[in-house]
Enzyme design. Structure first.
Site, PDB file in Angstrom:
ATOM      1  CG  ASN A  10      -1.742   1.187   1.406  1.00 54.13           C
ATOM      2  OD1 ASN A  10      -1.811   2.028   0.497  1.00 54.13           O
ATOM      3  ND2 ASN A  10      -2.390   1.301   2.552  1.00 54.13           N
ATOM      4  CE  LYS A  12      -0.192   3.123   4.707  1.00 50.83           C
ATOM      5  NZ  LYS A  12      -0.145   3.193   6.144  1.00 50.83           N
ATOM      6  CG  HIS A  95      -5.795   1.691   5.039  1.00 50.41           C
ATOM      7  ND1 HIS A  95      -5.453   2.647   5.953  1.00 50.41           N
ATOM      8  CD2 HIS A  95      -4.740   0.846   4.940  1.00 50.41           C
ATOM      9  CE1 HIS A  95      -4.226   2.391   6.392  1.00 50.41           C
ATOM     10  NE2 HIS A  95      -3.775   1.307   5.790  1.00 50.41           N
ATOM     11  CD  GLU A  97      -3.033   5.354   6.728  1.00 52.47           C
ATOM     12  OE1 GLU A  97      -2.964   5.476   5.498  1.00 52.47           O
ATOM     13  OE2 GLU A  97      -2.125   4.853   7.428  1.00 52.47           O
ATOM     14  CD  GLU A 166      -3.408  -2.736   7.221  1.00 53.45           C
ATOM     15  OE1 GLU A 166      -2.277  -2.914   6.755  1.00 53.45           O
ATOM     16  OE2 GLU A 166      -4.118  -1.749   6.927  1.00 53.45           O
ATOM     17  N   GLY A 172       2.395   2.341  10.654  1.00 51.05           N
ATOM     18  CA  GLY A 172       3.295   3.476  10.466  1.00 51.05           C
ATOM     19  C   GLY A 172       4.009   3.910  11.736  1.00 51.05           C
ATOM     20  CB  SER A 212       5.243  -1.551  11.993  1.00 51.35           C
ATOM     21  OG  SER A 212       4.800  -0.224  12.232  1.00 51.35           O
TER      22      SER A 212
END
Ligand code: PGA
Length: 249
Positions: A10, A12, A95, A97, A166, A172, A212
């Protein structure tokens, strides 16, 4: 049934024409484990470049998001049929985010259903926040997300879904879940699928870990019984992505 190992990248909101071409060139030239399905997700703008650049037979391209409605008056959105028109086979949905930006469990389920009905496969993401984990609610949160999905998708739709677990606190942050923490939630997801969907879906659905993931931790994680691959963010932009893809060897 053996579940084919799957590694998603991904990207991003990162990259340029040049850097994305360079990442793909690196993948095309690498010795990738032929038994691993690889799917990379650049931002929408770079999807045509990525589709043209990929020559490795095991690598496909995904969108990071899609809209649930057919073509029409939806400024700034991208439709399933437009992704299909570019030759894409995959999209990510849900996701964290994007969930943080306001997408509900139901919105994510609707997008997933629209994508599948339009002929795409989906990397569907779920996971808990740090607060939810510390309150002991991890499995309940993920089960609620799964229930919203299961309310919209049926039967053969599940063959087109890969689940990415996730934990938000691991994304991150450099703070990877321990192999035990990840395996525990993956096993709970499989158990939920068995109880609420079917034995076949529980056995066949690939469950990826994301948060991560790096070349340092991927080998251990890959050994866990219910971890069938990864969704990789930051490290998918780096040469070590190849080592992560090959971590199941
Ligand atoms: P990360 O992101 O690998 O940079 O933690 C994973 C993801 O958000 O899919």
């Amino acid at each position: 049934m053996a579940r084919k190992f799957f590694v998603g990248g991904n990207f991003k909101m990162n990259g340029t024409k040049e850097s994305i071409k360079a990442i793909i060139k690196n993948l095309n030239e690498a010795q990738l484990d032929p038994n691993v399905e690889v799917v990379i997700a650049p931002s929408h703008l770079y999807l045509p470049i990525a589709v043209d650049a990929v020559t490795a037979s095991t690598v496909s391209v995904a969108a990071q998001n899609v809209y649930a409605k057919p073509n029409g008056a939806h400024t700034g959105e991208v439709s399933v049929s437009q992704l299909k028109d570019l030759g894409l086979k995959w999209t990510i949905t849900g996701h964290s985010e994007r969930r943080a930006g306001g997408e509900s469990d139901e919105d994510v389920a609707n997008k997933t259903k629209a994508a599948i009905d339009g002929g795409l496969s989906v990397i569907w993401c779920c996971g808990e926040s740090l607060e939810e984990r510390e309150a002991g609610n991890t499995v309940a949160v993920v089960e609620k997300q799964l229930a919203a999905l299961a309310a919209k998708v049926t039967g053969d739709d599940w063959k087109k879904i890969v689940i990415a677990y996730e934990p938000i606190w691991a994304i991150g942050t450099g703070k990877v879940a321990t192999t035990e923490q990840a395996q525990e939630v993956h096993a709970a997801i499989r158990k939920w699928l068995k109880a609420n969907v079917s034995d076949a879906v529980a056995d066949e659905t690939r469950i990826l870990y994301g948060g991560s993931v790096s070349a340092k931790n991927s080998k251990e994680l890959a050994k866990q019984a219910d971890i069938d691959g990864f969704l990789v963010g930051g490290a998918s932009l780096k040469p070590e992505f190849v080592d992560i893809i090959n971590s199941n060897q």
